[in-house]
Design a protein around this motif. Structure first.
Motif: not given
Length: 330
Positions: A226, A230, A235, A237-239, A241-242
């Motif tokens: 990551i 980012l 961001s 939600d994306e972070v 989620e990862k």
């Protein structure tokens, strides 16, 4: 446990000094709750099932930083950490025990021996039912720390490493030997030799802090990352989620935080400052909370606190805030 006298120094109880508002639990600060253990005189306390107990362990070494061409001074990181934490208010449960097991030292430049001693202490702490929180010292803490976790964990269980760091630390061994920049490649090679999967998620990686060769090494090892660019609230939600996908793929999480992941404006006292690092804002601490609530963190460390360059003790205070978050969830 047997411990090498050349590599160990206990913490004197008087090193934990601070303001006293009263003796009632609701009034107490960390210095009133932490019990120092001299491992040359006492055994590591055993934590019963269902109890929560933490083991603070210092790693007084910057030999790996020196070998890696960084700024020395992190050898005194554990002492700066204790000073910064002493006055923190107690927000963990009254039944929670916090033990200071002292420091492992790198004697005579023998980093490998220091890492072996650190690994033994981590293994013993875990086998005693304690949750280790290690304070560096350079990020060479990571290899010894991981080896200690690996020795304590059932061989059928997987260990995932989440590393908040500006750097991959996947360097090859150089002419000066293993260093603060080689730890995770050492772990990857150990995993390869033992037939284990190398589970590694670096968070906060900077393009301007890693060569293209390091990005290629990460790709070859199957390491997703990551980037710092980012890691921002927009961001979130994306972070998350990862991070969640990574946590779900492993049995245990070893959490390591290199203080150079943060912008130098917030963490000037590090071995390799990052001008454009991440911010220790609400999003960062919410990520920590997310990790804690997964109940998969088996052991933790904070690395590269370097008081020599720490203006107004900002880095030490940030390290203390991170420790406060990790312990106060219990």
């Amino acid at each position: 446990m047997e411990i090498n006298r050349l590599n160990y120094k206990c913490t004197a109880q008087e090193n934990w000094q601070g303001r006293t508002d009263g003796i009632d639990f609701s009034q107490q600060r960390w210095h009133q709750r932490i019990r120092c253990i001299d491992l040359q005189q006492e055994e590591i306390p055993i934590s019963s099932s269902g109890e929560t107990a933490f083991a603070l362990i210092g790693f007084s070494s910057d030999e790996g930083v020196r070998r890696n061409g960084g700024r020395p001074g992190a050898v005194n990181g554990p002492a700066a950490f204790r000073k910064a934490c002493a006055n923190l208010p107690v927000h963990f449960n009254e039944e929670t025990n916090v033990y200071d097991l002292g420091d492992i030292y790198c004697a005579d430049g023998d980093l490998e021996k220091a890492q072996q001693e650190l690994a033994k202490l981590v293994t013993s702490a875990l086998q005693s039912g304690l949750i280790p929180l290690l304070i560096g010292g350079g990020h060479e803490i990571a290899y010894g720390h991981y080896c200690g976790i690996n020795a304590a964990v059932n061989s059928k269980k997987s260990i995932g490493i989440i590393n908040f760091d500006a750097h991959f630390d996947l360097r090859e061994k150089g002419s000066t030997g293993f260093s603060s920049g080689t730890g995770f490649l050492q772990i990857a090679n150990d995993c390869l030799q033992s037939g284990k999967t190398f589970n590694y998620l670096p968070v906060g990686i900077q393009r301007n802090g890693n060569t293209r060769a390091l990005f290629l090494t990460a790709e070859k090892l199957g390491v997703a990352h990551i980037p710092a660019a980012l890691f921002a609230a927009k961001s979130q939600d994306e972070v998350l989620e990862k991070i969640k996908a990574f946590i779900d793929s492993v049995d245990h999480v070893y959490l390591t935080i290199c203080m150079d992941v943060f912008s130098a404006a917030f963490a000037p006292g590090v071995s390799a400052p990052a001008f454009t690092g991440i911010h220790p804002d609400h999003f960062f601490f919410s990520c920590l909370d997310f990790l804690i609530k997964s109940n998969k963190i088996i052991s933790m460390d904070v690395a590269e606190l370097n008081p020599v360059y720490d203006e107004a003790d900002r880095t030490a205070k940030l390290t203390a805030a991170i420790a406060f978050q990790l312990l106060s969830a219990n």
